[in-house]
Scaffold this active site. Structure first.
Site, short mmCIF file in Angstrom:
data_model
loop_
_atom_site.label_atom_id
_atom_site.label_comp_id
_atom_site.label_asym_id
_atom_site.label_seq_id
_atom_site.Cartn_x
_atom_site.Cartn_y
_atom_site.Cartn_z
CE1 TYR A 1 2.55 -2.55 3.99
CE2 TYR A 1 3.28 -4.01 2.22
CZ TYR A 1 2.76 -3.83 3.49
OH TYR A 1 2.44 -4.93 4.27
CE LYS B 1 4.58 -4.56 7.63
NZ LYS B 1 3.79 -4.50 8.90
#
Ligand code: NAD
Ligand code: DAU
Length: 347
Positions: free
Chosen positions: A156, A160
């Site tokens: 994740y 990002k």
């Protein structure tokens, strides 16, 4: 920002999710003269009912589509004469990124890239919502500043960080007017109950075990979603184009302290706590310096303790919102994530 370039028509991607829906409600409350188009794929985390009270408003509409769909995106921007895109759309849960990482690259990296291309083609300002996780875990005596190197450690966080850097690359290469905010761990109304605070609150209300990963001494800045929304608004109205701003309280607590606040707020017994197998690669500490945003006149309204307590109270008062979620497809995820972890722990 002058009245001439005040954003009047916003495309808010991910506006049916947790922070996006809080932002849309906040923005329309503060700026009733502006129009908001929510652009959302409605994944499991995106829920129309998060904005149920607002859909009748003439200032709000919904386009159900993927940020990776360039044609749909271009159409939505052109038809609505959008002058600002605020990008909340993302796959957002670290544990889900460990179970199934590829969709994180599809949405968070490719999807953001498609958004940037559309913004470049149509000459639209883009504000991107990034996260404190891009800095990786932080040693005890440091608070991340916006110029620190990015060192993400989960799928994740890596997706990002890639998105964050693509946004910066478009500003440098194409002079695209962009701004970025990097938010701390948000808590508040409408957060999908896979995340720690709503998971712990709803488990406690149901009398179920509270699964704390590892020793529970990881440090997080639990910030009220309201303060994230005012931070984004401050950057949209007063931020410097091309700049990055951290948004949080600048104060952290351990996960065990967070659990104590949730249980005490709900009047539940601490014997519900179980220490379970840790998250792989679990970042030990996040902490951000938020002076750059404060220099624009912004101040957080809530300290982290109040933020967690307010959030726990919201779940106690809004069972009708989360009960259908918890009894649906969420159960399958919960089994996969926790059945084995909880099986070996004493009750
Ligand atoms: P969320 O998971 O609650 O909501 C995400 C929203 O994006 C949902 O409405 C979902 O349907 C939509 N979406 C997902 N994939 C999409 C796609 N391909 N196309 C269009 N829409 C799509 O997330 P959140 O917690 O509200 O986070 C919002 C943003 O803020 C994310 O970018 C996240 O990385 C960032 N952020 C979150 C936190 C936090 O604590 N929750 C902190 C810092 C930054
Ligand atoms: O820090 C910002 C990030 O905060 C955002 O960028 C993400 O989008 C948002 O989801 C959140 O990150 P996490 O996905 O890690 O949040 P979560 O609520 O899952 O975890 C918060 C802390 O609680 C973390 O240290 C892990 C711990 N935890 C979490 C769960 C779900 C547990 O101990 N047990 C759990 O069951």
């Amino acid at each position: 920002m002058t009245t001439d370039n005040f954003p009047k028509r916003l495309l808010v991607t991910g506006g049916c999710g947790f922070i996006g829906s809080n932002f849309v409600r906040y923005w329309l409350g503060q700026h009733p003269e502006s129009r908001v188009v929510v652009y959302d794929k409605l994944t499991y985390a995106g829920r129309r009912e998060n904005l149920a009270d607002l859909w009748d408003s003439p200032n709000l509409s919904l386009v159900v589509a993927d940020i990776g769909d360039m044609d749909a995106l271009r159409r939505a921007c052109k038809e609505n004469q959008i002058d600002l895109i605020v990008n909340f759309a993302a796959e957002t849960h670290v544990d889900q990124s460990i179970l199934g990482p590829l969709v994180f690259t599809d949405t968070n990296v490719r999807g953001t890239h498609v958004l940037l291309e559309v913004a470049r083609q149509l000459g639209i300002r883009l504000h991107h919502i990034s996260t404190d996780e891009v800095y990786g875990h932080i040693r005890d005596d440091h608070q991340s500043v916006e110029t620190d190197e990015l060192a993400p450690r989960s799928p994740y966080a890596a997706s990002k960080a890639a998105a964050d850097q693509l946004v910066q690359a478009y500003a440098i290469t194409y002079d695209l007017p962009v701004t970025i905010t990097r938010g701390a761990n948000n808590v508040g109304a409408y957060q999908y109950p896979e995340k720690a605070v709503p998971l712990f609150a709803t488990n406690a209300i149901l009398g179920e075990a509270i699964p704390v990963y590892g020793d529970g001494l990881q440090m997080r800045d639990y910030a009220h979603v309201h303060d994230h929304c005012t931070g984004i608004e401050t950057v949209l109205l007063h931020g410097q184009i091309g700049e990055v701003y951290n948004v949080g309280t600048g104060r952290e607590m351990t996960n065990l302290e967070m659990v104590d606040i949730v249980l005490d707020t709900l009047g539940k017994d601490h014997s519900l706590v179980r220490h379970v197998t840790d998250r792989p690669g679990h970042d030990r500490r996040y902490s951000m310096n938020v002076d750059k945003l404060k220099a624009l006149g912004w101040q957080p309204k809530y300290d982290p303790k109040e933020a967690v307590a307010e959030a726990a109270k919201w779940y106690a008062e809004n069972q009708a919102w989360w009960e259908p979620i918890r009894s649906g497809e969420f159960r399958e995820y919960y089994e996969k994530q926790y059945a084995e972890r909880l099986a070996g722990t004493p009750s």
